[in-house]
Design an enzyme around this catalytic site. Structure first.
Site, PDB file in Angstrom:
ATOM      1  N   GLY A  89       0.796  -1.228   0.000  1.00  0.00           N
ATOM      2  CA  GLY A  89       0.000   0.000   0.000  1.00  0.00           C
ATOM      3  C   GLY A  89       0.821   1.266   0.000  1.00  0.00           C
ATOM      4  N   ASP A  92       4.486   2.793   4.300  1.00  0.00           N
ATOM      5  CA  ASP A  92       5.659   2.806   5.176  1.00  0.00           C
ATOM      6  C   ASP A  92       6.193   4.236   5.241  1.00  0.00           C
ATOM      7  OD1 ASP A  92       6.330   2.442   2.445  1.00  0.00           O
ATOM      8  OD2 ASP A  92       8.351   1.841   2.977  1.00  0.00           O
ATOM      9  N   GLY A 160       1.663  -5.566   4.524  1.00  0.00           N
ATOM     10  CA  GLY A 160       2.617  -4.788   5.295  1.00  0.00           C
ATOM     11  C   GLY A 160       2.094  -4.484   6.684  1.00  0.00           C
ATOM     12  N   TYR A 167      -2.712  -2.824  14.161  1.00  0.00           N
ATOM     13  CA  TYR A 167      -3.672  -2.683  15.251  1.00  0.00           C
ATOM     14  C   TYR A 167      -4.758  -1.707  14.833  1.00  0.00           C
ATOM     15  CZ  TYR A 167      -2.453   2.070  16.602  1.00  0.00           C
ATOM     16  OH  TYR A 167      -2.297   3.433  16.604  1.00  0.00           O
ATOM     17  N   TYR A 449       7.288   1.376  17.740  1.00  0.00           N
ATOM     18  CA  TYR A 449       6.389   0.474  17.006  1.00  0.00           C
ATOM     19  C   TYR A 449       6.842   0.388  15.555  1.00  0.00           C
ATOM     20  CZ  TYR A 449       1.998  -1.125  14.848  1.00  0.00           C
ATOM     21  OH  TYR A 449       1.046  -1.807  14.131  1.00  0.00           O
ATOM     22  N   TYR A 452       5.206   2.238  12.664  1.00  0.00           N
ATOM     23  CA  TYR A 452       5.444   3.681  12.645  1.00  0.00           C
ATOM     24  C   TYR A 452       6.931   3.906  12.348  1.00  0.00           C
ATOM     25  CZ  TYR A 452       0.892   4.297  14.972  1.00  0.00           C
ATOM     26  OH  TYR A 452      -0.452   4.299  15.295  1.00  0.00           O
TER      27      TYR A 452
END
Length: 510
Positions: A89, A92, A160, A167, A449, A452
């Site tokens: 998508g 990143d 990904g 979450y 995370y 992120y």
């Protein structure tokens, strides 16, 4: 170099035609001379920081239509000595799926987007190129009482998202997206297509929360669907600094949100906002409750009276409609909006993350308000843990961030002005807020995370164990060494790599 690349592309196409003889390789390979190259490259670039002329771009873009095309791409890219990046998508945050300092090819998975939903067994196979919005829509078409616990942005690529853990608003009820994975298909460094049984439990463990880009190319995940009630409730409550209860609400949120009923997810947003010709702070509580409005009003009336939630502030709806609401679409937006990939839509942006394990004291919050107002533009999203997240072991999958965390922070800043000066200014604001928060967040290591993605944490050029440990312990904490062992066993020559990938060991005693 041009001659070398030209010859490499000739041999690459010959190699592809050898491995996929039933297809003309040129139909899925786009070099820079192809008129479609630029539009393909930009289509899923979600961060405009990487759209400059100086950004290193892939020598070719490969757009596989079938699993065999992916296998051939992995084999043939190695034969001509190039590096391979894999894009889904494109969300990143550091562009690691489509930017590299090394000569590289890009494998863009957007054509491989089939979704097969089996409601009877409460399972679904999701191909790597599908988006979360497409997954949600396909589930809804077959059931109004099933869903999937994943992100709030419909255009995020499913593979990904899941490989980095993933979450969303059902985090406290069901855990992360990767907790629901029961099988997968991946192309390994040898071009072999492996399912869970063939890849073994170690690799299967790693591609759930450890980032699959270090180990191979995910073709699809098989996931468990979860139950949702016919009626769910959403609400949004806002306060501005200067209102009598703003700091009280923010302070109390830290103890209530991680400890309340698992059916309730309350995100808190801290945002600098213009008001009355000056910058102030807005505190927003945005929530999903897996139940009706009466239930959540009664619950928070008892646990969080400072919020003063009323039934009039709540909206009851189907779970699938709550997906659109969380994506900031108006109530009543057609569900087909979930299928919109929104190609070529991108901001300049920077994201960072943290985990908080002890509540920030009231005077600390007041200092934080001052810092947010001073820096302007940088916002914070606070996402509560607890519930199911405290019940799953930190070693169950590669994601280590479980019990002991009250909430996760996402720092976010977007801007529209191009140029190096703007880039430096806005990114520095995010770093300053992140630095200020050092006193309040996790330590030794300071945790982050993976989804992120943030290269400020550290990068590698030699892909050594020690270089990787700098960012590896932040993302994976105690799971880093096991991920290194999986990498060493599955990709010892480090073909699948990026600036923050898992390195192989040079030896078991490194």
């Amino acid at each position: 170099m041009t001659i070398s690349i030209s010859f490499s592309l000739v041999f690459f196409n010959l190699c592809l035609n050898k491995y996929i003889p039933s297809h003309n390789a040129s139909a899925i390979v786009f070099s820079k001379s192809n008129p479609s190259y630029s539009s393909l490259y930009r289509a899923y670039m979600r961060n405009s920081r990487f759209s400059t002329n100086s950004t290193p771009k892939p020598a070719v873009i490969i757009t596989p239509l079938e699993e065999s095309h992916v296998s051939a791409a992995v084999i043939c890219t190695q034969k001509v000595g190039f590096h391979l990046k894999v894009r889904g998508g494109g969300h990143d945050y550091e562009g690691l799926s489509y930017v590299s300092d090394e000569p590289f090819f890009m494998l863009d998975m957007f054509n491989m987007r089939s979704i097969s939903v089996d409601i009877a067994n409460e399972m679904a196979w999701v191909q790597a190129g599908a988006t979360l919005g497409e997954l949600y829509y396909n589930i809804w078409q077959r059931s109004n009482v099933h869903g999937f616990p994943a992100g709030v942005c419909p255009t995020v690529g499913a593979a990904g998202h899941i490989s980095g853990a993933g979450y969303g608003t059902m985090l406290r009820k069901y855990g992360v997206s990767a907790d629901q994975v029961v099988d997968a298909k991946i192309v390994d460094v040898n071009g072999k297509i492996l399912n869970r049984q063939a890849m073994g439990e170690d690799l299967f463990w790693a591609i759930r929360g450890g980032g699959a880009a270090s180990f191979g190319v995910v073709l699809a995940y098989k996931v468990k669907l979860v139950s949702v009630p016919e009626t769910v409730t959403v609400f949004r409550v806002e306060r501005f600094l200067g209102d009598n209860d703003t700091t009280d609400i923010a302070f109390k949120w830290q103890s209530v949100a991680p400890a309340t009923d698992k059916n309730l997810f309350m995100r808190m947003l801290l945002q600098p906002m213009p008001r009355n010709n000056r910058t102030t702070l807005r505190v927003t509580i945005k929530a999903l409750y897996l139940g009706d409005a009466n239930g959540v009003v009664a619950l928070l009336g008892n646990e969080f009276p400072e919020l003063q939630l009323t039934k009039e502030q709540c909206i009851e709806m189907r779970w699938i409609d709550s997906v659109l609401w969380w994506a900031n679409f108006e109530v009543g937006t057609p569900l087909t909006k979930l299928l919109d990939r929104d190609a070529n839509y991108a901001f300049f942006l920077k994201r960072k993350s943290d985990y908080v394990q002890t509540p920030i004291p009231r005077d600390g919050l007041e200092l934080l308000w001052e810092k947010i107002i001073e820096l302007r533009h940088v916002g914070m999203g606070l996402n509560p843990y607890g519930g199911r997240m405290s019940e799953i072991k930190a070693t169950e999958i590669a994601l280590p961030h479980r019990a002991g965390n009250l909430y996760k922070i996402q720092y976010g800043i977007n801007w529209e002005e191009p140029g190096d000066d703007a880039d430096m200014d806005y990114r520095s604001r995010a770093r300053k807020l992140h630095k200020f928060m050092t006193q309040f967040v996790s330590k030794n290591p300071r945790r982050a995370y993976l989804n992120y993605r943030d290269i400020d944490i550290g990068t590698t050029k030699s892909w050594s164990y020690e270089e990787g440990k700098v960012y590896g312990e932040s993302y994976y904490n105690g799971n880093y060494d096991r991920l290194v062992d999986v990498k060493t066993a599955t990709d010892p020559n480090n073909f699948f790599r990026n600036a923050q990938s898992i390195p192989p060991r040079s030896s078991k005693t490194t």
